[in-house]
Design a protein around this motif. Structure first.
Motif, PDB file in Angstrom:
ATOM      1  N   GLU A   9      -2.758  10.611   5.184  1.00  0.00           N
ATOM      2  CA  GLU A   9      -2.223  11.196   3.935  1.00  0.00           C
ATOM      3  C   GLU A   9      -0.707  10.962   3.860  1.00  0.00           C
ATOM      4  N   ALA A  68      -8.696   4.898   4.990  1.00  0.00           N
ATOM      5  CA  ALA A  68      -7.576   4.730   4.054  1.00  0.00           C
ATOM      6  C   ALA A  68      -6.275   4.561   4.825  1.00  0.00           C
ATOM      7  N   ILE A  69      -5.433   3.691   4.314  1.00  0.00           N
ATOM      8  CA  ILE A  69      -4.077   3.533   4.825  1.00  0.00           C
ATOM      9  C   ILE A  69      -3.112   4.257   3.882  1.00  0.00           C
ATOM     10  N   THR A  84      -9.541  -1.805   6.191  1.00  0.00           N
ATOM     11  CA  THR A  84      -9.908  -0.387   6.178  1.00  0.00           C
ATOM     12  C   THR A  84     -11.386  -0.143   6.479  1.00  0.00           C
ATOM     13  N   GLN A  93      -6.301  -3.282   2.719  1.00  0.00           N
ATOM     14  CA  GLN A  93      -7.360  -2.581   1.986  1.00  0.00           C
ATOM     15  C   GLN A  93      -8.605  -3.474   1.927  1.00  0.00           C
ATOM     16  N   ARG A 148       5.960   3.818   1.185  1.00  0.00           N
ATOM     17  CA  ARG A 148       6.824   5.011   1.121  1.00  0.00           C
ATOM     18  C   ARG A 148       7.249   5.443   2.524  1.00  0.00           C
ATOM     19  N   TYR A 198       1.761  11.661   1.829  1.00  0.00           N
ATOM     20  CA  TYR A 198       2.760  12.708   1.583  1.00  0.00           C
ATOM     21  C   TYR A 198       2.921  13.592   2.831  1.00  0.00           C
ATOM     22  N   SER A 230       0.878  -1.170   0.000  1.00  0.00           N
ATOM     23  CA  SER A 230       0.000   0.000   0.000  1.00  0.00           C
ATOM     24  C   SER A 230       0.914   1.218   0.000  1.00  0.00           C
TER      25      SER A 230
HETATM   26  N1  LIG Z   1      -4.231  10.244  -0.565  1.00  0.00           N
HETATM   27  C1  LIG Z   1      -4.127   9.131   0.336  1.00  0.00           C
HETATM   28  C2  LIG Z   1      -4.658   7.895  -0.371  1.00  0.00           C
HETATM   29  C3  LIG Z   1      -4.769   6.721   0.582  1.00  0.00           C
HETATM   30  C4  LIG Z   1      -5.380   5.503  -0.085  1.00  0.00           C
HETATM   31  O1  LIG Z   1      -6.240   5.591  -0.981  1.00  0.00           O
HETATM   32  N2  LIG Z   1      -4.939   4.327   0.360  1.00  0.00           N
HETATM   33  C5  LIG Z   1      -5.438   3.090  -0.191  1.00  0.00           C
HETATM   34  C6  LIG Z   1      -4.345   2.034  -0.136  1.00  0.00           C
HETATM   35  S1  LIG Z   1      -2.826   2.515  -0.878  1.00  0.00           S
HETATM   36  C7  LIG Z   1      -6.559   2.584   0.703  1.00  0.00           C
HETATM   37  O2  LIG Z   1      -6.443   2.638   1.903  1.00  0.00           O
HETATM   38  N3  LIG Z   1      -7.663   2.081   0.172  1.00  0.00           N
HETATM   39  C8  LIG Z   1      -8.658   1.537   1.033  1.00  0.00           C
HETATM   40  C9  LIG Z   1      -9.809   0.925   0.406  1.00  0.00           C
HETATM   41  O3  LIG Z   1     -10.071   1.280  -0.747  1.00  0.00           O
HETATM   42  O4  LIG Z   1     -10.466   0.117   1.054  1.00  0.00           O
HETATM   43  C10 LIG Z   1      -2.660   8.952   0.769  1.00  0.00           C
HETATM   44  O5  LIG Z   1      -1.763   9.380   0.019  1.00  0.00           O
HETATM   45  O6  LIG Z   1      -2.405   8.428   1.848  1.00  0.00           O
END
Ligand SMILES: N[C@@H](CCC(=O)N[C@@H](CS)C(=O)NCC(=O)O)C(=O)O
Length: 219
Positions: A75, A62-63, A49, A33, A14, A77, A10
């Protein structure tokens, strides 16, 4: 100790890469996720999540999310920049000017590159059969990426790195974002300086340690 919520497959990758680079210990809670599970709401589903306990930390579900000295931050970044500032140079900013440039590259990665790079990853990089509609989406995403990647290419061709003539958190943020498009040859072959910089960045021990952990997780 810093806690990172999120599996390594995920955007937590980073954060984990940065931690390895600066030797920052962390605990990892492998929240997965929800979309990767057949029934994320089942009683026996792994922590994901959708899980109520995770939603208390991340209402958007979101993770990655981190907990650090009472701070809860989402977030990716923002997390990168927070940790880099806290632990400062060489990977973090050594001056307000460097701080501003790191912000600039992170915003560029997040807004001008990540959405289209993810389209390439999901519609091309994973080798799925593509409908004509998917192929058009891939072609459009690649076309839109040319302009921001040209900016990155020019910077790297002249300076080797994004900020301060050294490897910093900005390189981690950008490299992890461009990685989503890395498998799309027709685009990436136009950017040789980015290609070499990615090889070098991904050869670093910090990336390799993160990557091995990522590969050891189920797909
Ligand atoms: N803008 C957010 C995006 C976070 C995001 O979308 N993470 C994805 C995994 S990389 C997630 O948690 N998705 C959960 C889901 O769709 O159930 C960030 O940069 O942290």
């Amino acid at each position: 100790m810093l806690t990172i919520h999120g599996v390594t497959r995920s955007r937590a990758s980073r954060i984990i890469w940065l931690c390895h680079e600066i030797g920052l210990p962390f605990r990892q809670h492998p929240v997965i996720q929800a979309y990767r599970l057949p029934d994320p709401d089942a009683a026996d589903a792994p922590l994901n999540t959708h899980s109520a306990s995770f939603r208390k930390l991340s209402p958007g579900g979101a993770i990655p999310v981190i907990e650090d000295d009472g701070l809860v931050l989402s977030e990716s970044y923002a997390i990168l920049l927070y940790l880099a500032r806290k632990h400062a140079a060489p990977l973090g900013p050594a001056s307000p000017e460097e701080d501003a440039l790191m912000l600039q590259w992170c915003f560029q990665a997040a807004t001008s590159i990540e959405p289209d790079a993810l389209t390439l990853l999901f519609l091309h990089g994973r080798g799925q059969a593509q409908s004509g509609e998917d192929q058009a989406l891939v072609a459009n995403a690649a076309e839109r990426l040319i302009r921001p990647l040209r900016v990155v290419e020019d910077q790297l061709a002249r300076h080797g790195y994004l900020v301060g003539n050294r490897f910093t958190v900005a390189d981690i943020a950008m490299a992890e974002t461009i990685r989503y498009a890395q498998g799309y040859g027709p685009l990436m072959e136009q950017f040789p300086a980015i290609g070499q910089w990615l090889v070098d960045a991904q050869g670093r021990p910090g990336f390799q340690k993160m990557w091995q952990a990522r590969l050891s997780e189920p797909e």
